[in-house]
Design a protein around this motif. Sequence first.
Motif, PDB file in Angstrom:
ATOM      1  N   GLY A  30       0.810  -1.213   0.000  1.00  0.00           N
ATOM      2  CA  GLY A  30       0.000   0.000   0.000  1.00  0.00           C
ATOM      3  C   GLY A  30       0.842   1.261   0.000  1.00  0.00           C
ATOM      4  N   VAL A  31       1.929   1.251   0.762  1.00  0.00           N
ATOM      5  CA  VAL A  31       2.828   2.410   0.792  1.00  0.00           C
ATOM      6  C   VAL A  31       3.515   2.590  -0.557  1.00  0.00           C
ATOM      7  N   ALA A  32       3.942   1.481  -1.172  1.00  0.00           N
ATOM      8  CA  ALA A  32       4.624   1.564  -2.469  1.00  0.00           C
ATOM      9  C   ALA A  32       3.702   2.089  -3.559  1.00  0.00           C
ATOM     10  N   LYS A  33       2.407   1.775  -3.449  1.00  0.00           N
ATOM     11  CA  LYS A  33       1.470   2.272  -4.447  1.00  0.00           C
ATOM     12  C   LYS A  33       1.354   3.797  -4.378  1.00  0.00           C
ATOM     13  N   VAL A  34       1.452   4.354  -3.168  1.00  0.00           N
ATOM     14  CA  VAL A  34       1.391   5.812  -3.014  1.00  0.00           C
ATOM     15  C   VAL A  34       2.708   6.456  -3.440  1.00  0.00           C
ATOM     16  N   LEU A  35       3.821   5.825  -3.102  1.00  0.00           N
ATOM     17  CA  LEU A  35       5.122   6.423  -3.388  1.00  0.00           C
ATOM     18  C   LEU A  35       5.515   6.315  -4.860  1.00  0.00           C
ATOM     19  N   PHE A  36       5.249   5.161  -5.470  1.00  0.00           N
ATOM     20  CA  PHE A  36       5.789   4.894  -6.806  1.00  0.00           C
ATOM     21  C   PHE A  36       4.734   4.663  -7.881  1.00  0.00           C
ATOM     22  N   ASP A  37       3.436   4.635  -7.502  1.00  0.00           N
ATOM     23  CA  ASP A  37       2.393   4.337  -8.483  1.00  0.00           C
ATOM     24  C   ASP A  37       1.364   5.468  -8.461  1.00  0.00           C
ATOM     25  N   ASN A  38       0.118   5.158  -8.825  1.00  0.00           N
ATOM     26  CA  ASN A  38      -0.910   6.184  -8.933  1.00  0.00           C
ATOM     27  C   ASN A  38      -1.721   6.356  -7.664  1.00  0.00           C
ATOM     28  N   GLY A  39      -1.299   5.757  -6.537  1.00  0.00           N
ATOM     29  CA  GLY A  39      -2.013   5.931  -5.279  1.00  0.00           C
ATOM     30  C   GLY A  39      -1.878   7.347  -4.741  1.00  0.00           C
ATOM     31  N   LYS A  40      -2.943   7.839  -4.100  1.00  0.00           N
ATOM     32  CA  LYS A  40      -2.947   9.205  -3.584  1.00  0.00           C
ATOM     33  C   LYS A  40      -2.937   9.259  -2.062  1.00  0.00           C
ATOM     34  N   HIS A  41      -3.629   8.348  -1.411  1.00  0.00           N
ATOM     35  CA  HIS A  41      -3.753   8.396   0.042  1.00  0.00           C
ATOM     36  C   HIS A  41      -3.586   6.992   0.614  1.00  0.00           C
ATOM     37  N   LEU A  42      -3.062   6.921   1.821  1.00  0.00           N
ATOM     38  CA  LEU A  42      -3.018   5.663   2.563  1.00  0.00           C
ATOM     39  C   LEU A  42      -4.349   5.448   3.267  1.00  0.00           C
ATOM     40  N   HIS A  43      -4.856   4.241   3.210  1.00  0.00           N
ATOM     41  CA  HIS A  43      -6.121   3.908   3.862  1.00  0.00           C
ATOM     42  C   HIS A  43      -5.826   2.963   5.025  1.00  0.00           C
ATOM     43  N   TYR A  44      -6.270   3.350   6.208  1.00  0.00           N
ATOM     44  CA  TYR A  44      -6.021   2.570   7.413  1.00  0.00           C
ATOM     45  C   TYR A  44      -7.259   1.750   7.768  1.00  0.00           C
ATOM     46  N   LYS A  45      -7.033   0.514   8.182  1.00  0.00           N
ATOM     47  CA  LYS A  45      -8.143  -0.336   8.600  1.00  0.00           C
ATOM     48  C   LYS A  45      -8.540  -0.038  10.038  1.00  0.00           C
ATOM     49  N   ARG A  46      -9.835  -0.093  10.289  1.00  0.00           N
ATOM     50  CA  ARG A  46     -10.337   0.077  11.640  1.00  0.00           C
ATOM     51  C   ARG A  46     -10.213  -1.234  12.409  1.00  0.00           C
ATOM     52  N   PHE A  47     -10.558  -1.148  13.691  1.00  0.00           N
ATOM     53  CA  PHE A  47     -10.389  -2.307  14.565  1.00  0.00           C
ATOM     54  C   PHE A  47     -11.226  -3.497  14.084  1.00  0.00           C
ATOM     55  N   ASN A  48     -12.471  -3.241  13.639  1.00  0.00           N
ATOM     56  CA  ASN A  48     -13.358  -4.342  13.255  1.00  0.00           C
ATOM     57  C   ASN A  48     -13.243  -4.713  11.783  1.00  0.00           C
ATOM     58  N   GLN A  49     -12.249  -4.204  11.062  1.00  0.00           N
ATOM     59  CA  GLN A  49     -12.102  -4.502   9.647  1.00  0.00           C
ATOM     60  C   GLN A  49     -11.063  -5.583   9.357  1.00  0.00           C
ATOM     61  N   PHE A  50     -10.394  -6.077  10.367  1.00  0.00           N
ATOM     62  CA  PHE A  50      -9.449  -7.182  10.170  1.00  0.00           C
ATOM     63  C   PHE A  50     -10.241  -8.489  10.194  1.00  0.00           C
ATOM     64  N   ASP A  51     -10.430  -9.088   9.045  1.00  0.00           N
ATOM     65  CA  ASP A  51     -11.307 -10.249   8.933  1.00  0.00           C
ATOM     66  C   ASP A  51     -10.575 -11.546   8.651  1.00  0.00           C
ATOM     67  N   CYS A  52      -9.251 -11.511   8.508  1.00  0.00           N
ATOM     68  CA  CYS A  52      -8.547 -12.759   8.243  1.00  0.00           C
ATOM     69  C   CYS A  52      -7.153 -12.718   8.858  1.00  0.00           C
ATOM     70  N   ILE A  53      -6.667 -13.897   9.217  1.00  0.00           N
ATOM     71  CA  ILE A  53      -5.306 -14.065   9.738  1.00  0.00           C
ATOM     72  C   ILE A  53      -4.494 -14.692   8.617  1.00  0.00           C
ATOM     73  N   LYS A  54      -3.635 -13.893   8.006  1.00  0.00           N
ATOM     74  CA  LYS A  54      -2.899 -14.342   6.834  1.00  0.00           C
ATOM     75  C   LYS A  54      -1.725 -15.236   7.218  1.00  0.00           C
ATOM     76  N   GLN A  55      -1.341 -16.114   6.305  1.00  0.00           N
ATOM     77  CA  GLN A  55      -0.226 -17.028   6.507  1.00  0.00           C
ATOM     78  C   GLN A  55       0.606 -17.103   5.236  1.00  0.00           C
ATOM     79  N   LYS A  56       1.775 -17.754   5.343  1.00  0.00           N
ATOM     80  CA  LYS A  56       2.661 -17.903   4.197  1.00  0.00           C
ATOM     81  C   LYS A  56       2.986 -19.361   3.886  1.00  0.00           C
ATOM     82  N   ASN A  57       3.006 -20.232   4.901  1.00  0.00           N
ATOM     83  CA  ASN A  57       3.247 -21.653   4.670  1.00  0.00           C
ATOM     84  C   ASN A  57       2.588 -22.449   5.786  1.00  0.00           C
TER      85      ASN A  57
END
Length: 419
Positions: free
Chosen positions: A24-51
């Motif tokens: 998200g930060v890279a999209k604002v710095l190097f792409d066409n993103g304009k603003h950073l969007h922050y998630k609220r407390f009740n908007q975290f709906d998944c626990i991500k994993q890698k392996n």
Amino acid sequence: MRWKYSKFVSSQQAQAEAKAVYSGVAKVLFDNGKHLHYKRFNQFDCIKQKNTSNGVKVLDWKTIEFMNHKYHIVPIPKTDYMQEVLNSTVLFADLKYAYLKRIEFESGYRYYVILTLSGNAPRKFQKCTHENRTGVDFGTSSIATASNDELNLVELAPKSGTYEKQIRHLQNLVDHKTRIHNKDNYDEFGRVKKGHHKWNITKNCKKLKRKIRVLYRKQTAYVHDSHHAFINHLIQTTSEFILEPMEFDNLQKRSKKTERSDKVAKVKQKDGTVKEVRKYRRKKRFGHSIKNRSPGLMQANLKKKAIQYDIPYYEIDKTAFKASQLHHDTGEYVKPSLNERFKTIDDHLVQRDLYSAFLMYNTSDSLTIPDFNKCNANFPRFIELQDKLIEQMKERGISFKQCFGFLHKRIHICIGLRR
């Protein structure tokens, strides 16, 4: 931050979240993103994993382990397709990773384990065996397809508006109740006062907000199902896709031009006199329609499904082709207005979206201009299919005047009652 919550957050989860934040930060710095969007407390709906070695560990099809605690999984009802996937899967060999996801209902949250498997997913049905090219024309609210066998003119997610009405009604209730219990936070004109305020949110208001979130989830699920149902139909009847790529991000933005209307409006002044003025034109475009219909998502899903079933997928050069403006009988380019849904081609009245799909169906190998010989040869068949399709849609009561340009037939039934 991970060390502070090491008892609750695994290292793999912290790395996955950090990667999402950086993108998200890279999209604002190097792409066409304009603003950073922050998630609220009740908007975290998944626990991500890698392996599978850290975080959510799948012990078997009915048990998982997360942060040294074991949890029993209640399997959802299996469909024939799910059973085929499970029968062709070796759990620990094909499992890449698993993650937890919560879905909100009016009664509360339900938690699900999402398994990500390696390899290609089994195909649900057989693809088209005979040659049948299909031209596809996407709009902000509709989709038109043309082939030698059939024509389709479909409104995208037609019932999405019912969800929008319910959401708007509940949002008005929330706003009304918030104003009643927080009168000191608003000025005499109904605007929120500047500065920090303490907001009193009642239990009933919290329930209404939960209903709004659930309706948004249901609307999204309905749009996905509606898109995939039509895409699956196209996959079974198509051997090759030709379409015009659309940039819906640009269409949903407000217009930058400030122009006055050509029509003269009469405005009554305070002193009773009438003044003739030319009002400013609206700057809004198609943002609301794109939000409810998601045509860009359908375009991406169609391409993904075509790749999965090994169906050729081609995009025309829209700057050279200009399917919505071309008349194949004269070879001229005539730019129509938005309210012109029909136009005259070779003394026949043709629907604008269906005709654009027809031109893409008859495109040349260069994908920059249609093959005029094919257009002339296939045009009588197109007129026959178009008239038959519109007549069937009118009889079934399927209409969307803003995009299709016609209304369905109204059937009046008189019932006589006798004592």
